[in-house]
Design a protein around this motif. Sequence first.
Motif, PDB file in Angstrom:
ATOM      1  N   VAL A  54       0.861  -1.185   0.000  1.00 28.51           N
ATOM      2  CA  VAL A  54       0.000   0.000   0.000  1.00 28.51           C
ATOM      3  C   VAL A  54       0.900   1.239   0.000  1.00 28.51           C
ATOM      4  N   GLY A  55       0.346   2.351  -0.486  1.00 27.98           N
ATOM      5  CA  GLY A  55       1.073   3.609  -0.500  1.00 27.98           C
ATOM      6  C   GLY A  55       0.329   4.677   0.273  1.00 27.98           C
ATOM      7  N   ILE A  56       1.088   5.524   0.975  1.00 30.16           N
ATOM      8  CA  ILE A  56       0.501   6.611   1.769  1.00 30.16           C
ATOM      9  C   ILE A  56       1.291   7.884   1.486  1.00 30.16           C
ATOM     10  N   THR A  57       0.581   9.000   1.328  1.00 29.51           N
ATOM     11  CA  THR A  57       1.247  10.294   1.252  1.00 29.51           C
ATOM     12  C   THR A  57       0.393  11.352   1.946  1.00 29.51           C
ATOM     13  N   PRO A  58       1.010  12.282   2.675  1.00 31.52           N
ATOM     14  CA  PRO A  58       0.252  13.395   3.274  1.00 31.52           C
ATOM     15  C   PRO A  58       0.178  14.576   2.306  1.00 31.52           C
ATOM     16  N   ALA A  59      -0.807  14.525   1.428  1.00 28.69           N
ATOM     17  CA  ALA A  59      -1.177  15.657   0.561  1.00 28.69           C
ATOM     18  C   ALA A  59      -0.221  15.913  -0.596  1.00 28.69           C
ATOM     19  N   MET A  60       0.647  14.952  -0.942  1.00 30.84           N
ATOM     20  CA  MET A  60       1.589  15.190  -2.034  1.00 30.84           C
ATOM     21  C   MET A  60       1.539  14.089  -3.100  1.00 30.84           C
ATOM     22  N   PRO A  61       0.377  13.689  -3.577  1.00 34.46           N
ATOM     23  CA  PRO A  61       0.339  12.625  -4.590  1.00 34.46           C
ATOM     24  C   PRO A  61       1.034  12.996  -5.892  1.00 34.46           C
ATOM     25  N   THR A  62       0.912  14.255  -6.313  1.00 35.15           N
ATOM     26  CA  THR A  62       1.592  14.667  -7.541  1.00 35.15           C
ATOM     27  C   THR A  62       3.079  14.853  -7.296  1.00 35.15           C
ATOM     28  N   GLY A  63       3.437  15.573  -6.238  1.00 33.37           N
ATOM     29  CA  GLY A  63       4.836  15.832  -5.953  1.00 33.37           C
ATOM     30  C   GLY A  63       5.643  14.587  -5.664  1.00 33.37           C
ATOM     31  N   SER A  64       5.001  13.566  -5.107  1.00 36.57           N
ATOM     32  CA  SER A  64       5.707  12.316  -4.797  1.00 36.57           C
ATOM     33  C   SER A  64       5.591  11.297  -5.916  1.00 36.57           C
ATOM     34  N   SER A  65       4.673  11.525  -6.848  1.00 35.00           N
ATOM     35  CA  SER A  65       4.328  10.600  -7.934  1.00 35.00           C
ATOM     36  C   SER A  65       3.611   9.346  -7.436  1.00 35.00           C
ATOM     37  N   LEU A  66       3.071   9.384  -6.212  1.00 35.03           N
ATOM     38  CA  LEU A  66       2.171   8.307  -5.788  1.00 35.03           C
ATOM     39  C   LEU A  66       0.892   8.325  -6.620  1.00 35.03           C
ATOM     40  N   LYS A  67       0.695   9.426  -7.363  1.00 38.00           N
ATOM     41  CA  LYS A  67      -0.499   9.562  -8.201  1.00 38.00           C
ATOM     42  C   LYS A  67      -0.641   8.387  -9.170  1.00 38.00           C
ATOM     43  N   PHE A  68       0.474   7.822  -9.629  1.00 33.95           N
ATOM     44  CA  PHE A  68       0.396   6.703 -10.564  1.00 33.95           C
ATOM     45  C   PHE A  68      -0.333   5.524  -9.934  1.00 33.95           C
ATOM     46  N   MET A  69      -0.002   5.226  -8.695  1.00 30.50           N
ATOM     47  CA  MET A  69      -0.653   4.128  -7.990  1.00 30.50           C
ATOM     48  C   MET A  69      -2.083   4.494  -7.611  1.00 30.50           C
ATOM     49  N   MET A  70      -2.290   5.774  -7.248  1.00 30.13           N
ATOM     50  CA  MET A  70      -3.637   6.204  -6.879  1.00 30.13           C
ATOM     51  C   MET A  70      -4.605   6.081  -8.055  1.00 30.13           C
ATOM     52  N   GLU A  71      -4.094   6.318  -9.260  1.00 32.52           N
ATOM     53  CA  GLU A  71      -4.941   6.202 -10.437  1.00 32.52           C
ATOM     54  C   GLU A  71      -5.200   4.750 -10.818  1.00 32.52           C
ATOM     55  N   ALA A  72      -4.181   3.896 -10.682  1.00 35.30           N
ATOM     56  CA  ALA A  72      -4.302   2.503 -11.114  1.00 35.30           C
ATOM     57  C   ALA A  72      -4.881   1.597 -10.036  1.00 35.30           C
ATOM     58  N   LEU A  73      -4.522   1.861  -8.779  1.00 36.56           N
ATOM     59  CA  LEU A  73      -4.953   1.012  -7.655  1.00 36.56           C
ATOM     60  C   LEU A  73      -5.474   1.896  -6.526  1.00 36.56           C
ATOM     61  N   PRO A  74      -6.567   2.625  -6.759  1.00 39.75           N
ATOM     62  CA  PRO A  74      -7.007   3.636  -5.785  1.00 39.75           C
ATOM     63  C   PRO A  74      -7.344   3.075  -4.411  1.00 39.75           C
ATOM     64  N   GLU A  75      -7.721   1.813  -4.335  1.00 33.41           N
ATOM     65  CA  GLU A  75      -8.093   1.249  -3.038  1.00 33.41           C
ATOM     66  C   GLU A  75      -6.873   0.947  -2.172  1.00 33.41           C
ATOM     67  N   ARG A  76      -5.667   1.025  -2.762  1.00 29.62           N
ATOM     68  CA  ARG A  76      -4.455   0.696  -2.003  1.00 29.62           C
ATOM     69  C   ARG A  76      -3.474   1.860  -1.926  1.00 29.62           C
ATOM     70  N   ALA A  77      -3.896   3.051  -2.322  1.00 26.04           N
ATOM     71  CA  ALA A  77      -3.044   4.242  -2.246  1.00 26.04           C
ATOM     72  C   ALA A  77      -3.845   5.368  -1.599  1.00 26.04           C
ATOM     73  N   PHE A  78      -3.279   5.991  -0.577  1.00 28.45           N
ATOM     74  CA  PHE A  78      -4.038   6.909   0.266  1.00 28.45           C
ATOM     75  C   PHE A  78      -3.373   8.279   0.362  1.00 28.45           C
ATOM     76  N   ASP A  79      -4.128   9.320   0.019  1.00 27.82           N
ATOM     77  CA  ASP A  79      -3.742  10.695   0.327  1.00 27.82           C
ATOM     78  C   ASP A  79      -4.485  11.070   1.592  1.00 27.82           C
ATOM     79  N   VAL A  80      -3.755  11.282   2.692  1.00 28.62           N
ATOM     80  CA  VAL A  80      -4.395  11.517   3.986  1.00 28.62           C
ATOM     81  C   VAL A  80      -4.509  12.992   4.327  1.00 28.62           C
ATOM     82  N   GLY A  81      -4.192  13.883   3.345  1.00 26.84           N
ATOM     83  CA  GLY A  81      -4.212  15.306   3.637  1.00 26.84           C
ATOM     84  C   GLY A  81      -2.948  15.723   4.371  1.00 26.84           C
ATOM     85  N   ILE A  82      -2.877  17.012   4.723  1.00 27.09           N
ATOM     86  CA  ILE A  82      -1.662  17.526   5.371  1.00 27.09           C
ATOM     87  C   ILE A  82      -1.652  17.066   6.821  1.00 27.09           C
ATOM     88  N   ALA A  83      -1.204  15.844   7.009  1.00 27.69           N
ATOM     89  CA  ALA A  83      -1.287  15.210   8.325  1.00 27.69           C
ATOM     90  C   ALA A  83      -0.169  14.188   8.455  1.00 27.69           C
TER      91      ALA A  83
END
Length: 596
Positions: free
Chosen positions: A306-335
Amino acid sequence: MLKNLLSNIQTPTDLRLLDEAQLPQLAQELRDFIIDIVSVKEGHLGASLGVVELTIALHYVFNTPEDLLIWDVGHQAYGHKILTGRRENFHTNRQLNGISGFPKRSESEYDAFGVGHSSTSISAALGMALASNLKGDFEKQHIAVIGDASIASGMAFEGLNHAGVTNANLLVILNDNAIGIDPSVGALKNYLTAVKEGKNPKQNNMIKSLNFNYSGPIDGNDIFAVTKELKRLQKIKGPKFLHVITIKGKGLQQAEENQVQYHAPGKFDRITGDIIPKSEENLPPKYQDVFGLTILDLAQKNQKIVGITPAMPTGSSLKFMMEALPERAFDVGIAEQHAVTLAAGMATQGMMVFCNIYSTFLQRAYDQVIHDVALQNLPVIFCLDRAGLVGEDGATHHGVFDIAYLRCIPNLIIYAPTNEIALQNIFYTAQLGLEHPIAIRYPRGRGIIKNWKENHFGQYQKIEIGKAYTIKEGSEIAVLSNGTIGNNVNLALNELGNPEAIAHYDFPFVKPLDENTLHQLFKKFKFIITIEDGTIIGGFGSAILEFAAQNNYNNNIKTLGIPDKFIEQGTINELQQCCEIDVKTLKSLFLSYINK
């Protein structure tokens, strides 16, 4: 032809001489000025365009700098800087020896509090307000401007919770544009959307329940509406909360329509708004994309990832996983604190958690790294993007402290790759299963291998934990590097013709250190040089010095890295020169050692 207003405003005192009817013209001039400069010099665009009217209204109504104004994060403070004596040197924004891209106390009396990380404004403004009460100054105003993405952070709620039981003369302004850098997320964002749409009854207002005098939402881009409401609130004592709705990128069509891209768009055409493309042909990949593409590939093969990022899906490039496997990649906000402990919770259940946090932002979750991860020896995989010097964002964003603040934590492995292949291999190794948590630090920007994806992507090899590598043999002097700064060593030695006297060793693991190799090196070489892109105090070089002391070695050891001071803004190459770890300086140093 209308008289130019902005050119005659040096300070807010000049601004307050204007008739209120002139403020829309000033807003247009200020917006145009920001666009003109940022289109050429680059920087954070959309956030400042969105709050032009709010910025003017705040300085028009309140008696700054006597009244204290705090901008949360500071991405939106360009208009504030321009109106407070920095118009003529605004073109130096984010440059070496220029003005900072963020509010900074030492730069201007109008910058009441230095910022760069999110969600600090309410606590800071409350502290100032309580101090004013203690000094008997009950007329001074204290204003915190915070975005809807930042107010979701725990620290912001801690400030609100405390403020609501005080008589502090505090005004919190929520700049609600539904986006930070990426779109805002979470239940609070949904609540604010409902408030804007009039769906929530007033008796259900969560801000009122915290004992704030709540008003809004109002159109934050209507300068007359904002000015009128600020004048009303100016007369009300105690904690107040104004909800304003703004459009990020207001006044530039492309910035309004593509808010993520135009947060910091680089160079663009000031007339059309079109971003001036940079040729990416035959360039090495960005390290963040090596992370994003590799974790997606691994996750498609390993269901536990699973992938986790605090509000940086684009800056970290976790966006790729969030788009392909949204149920296993989490943007938790600035936290960041929540992100780390969330990762720890998942790890207890056998998940392979890649927690991607910028190095400078992990500082905000230090207790959680120690208590919730390392103390319990949970194998969380921390991916520390933007490690080392990051360039124009300056002192608040450089990731130079992580080695020092992580190295003292038991159970934690610390690794820094020299290139893209090493980075993807450590990701692969980590998801095979480690007995300890690991922090993998890698820099902002691009790698060094142009054909990385075509010729190397997916060809994973397991890395031996704690192993160092010989890059170049030598006879007299050993250079020990950690991470991508070792490439500067390679270039310097190449330009010197690879002198036989100097050996180069890559120590990607700061913890555990390859002590077997160190014993060999200390017995062979009289001179040892360490180099890192982190702070010298407590860093990789310190670890080598500790090893030498503990084993009674008396070799001549020189440590290179970031000196004991906060490094300001500039290009990465300029800042490396300042820290004497650039290629040119290394060449001179190596020559001096050879001549000895």
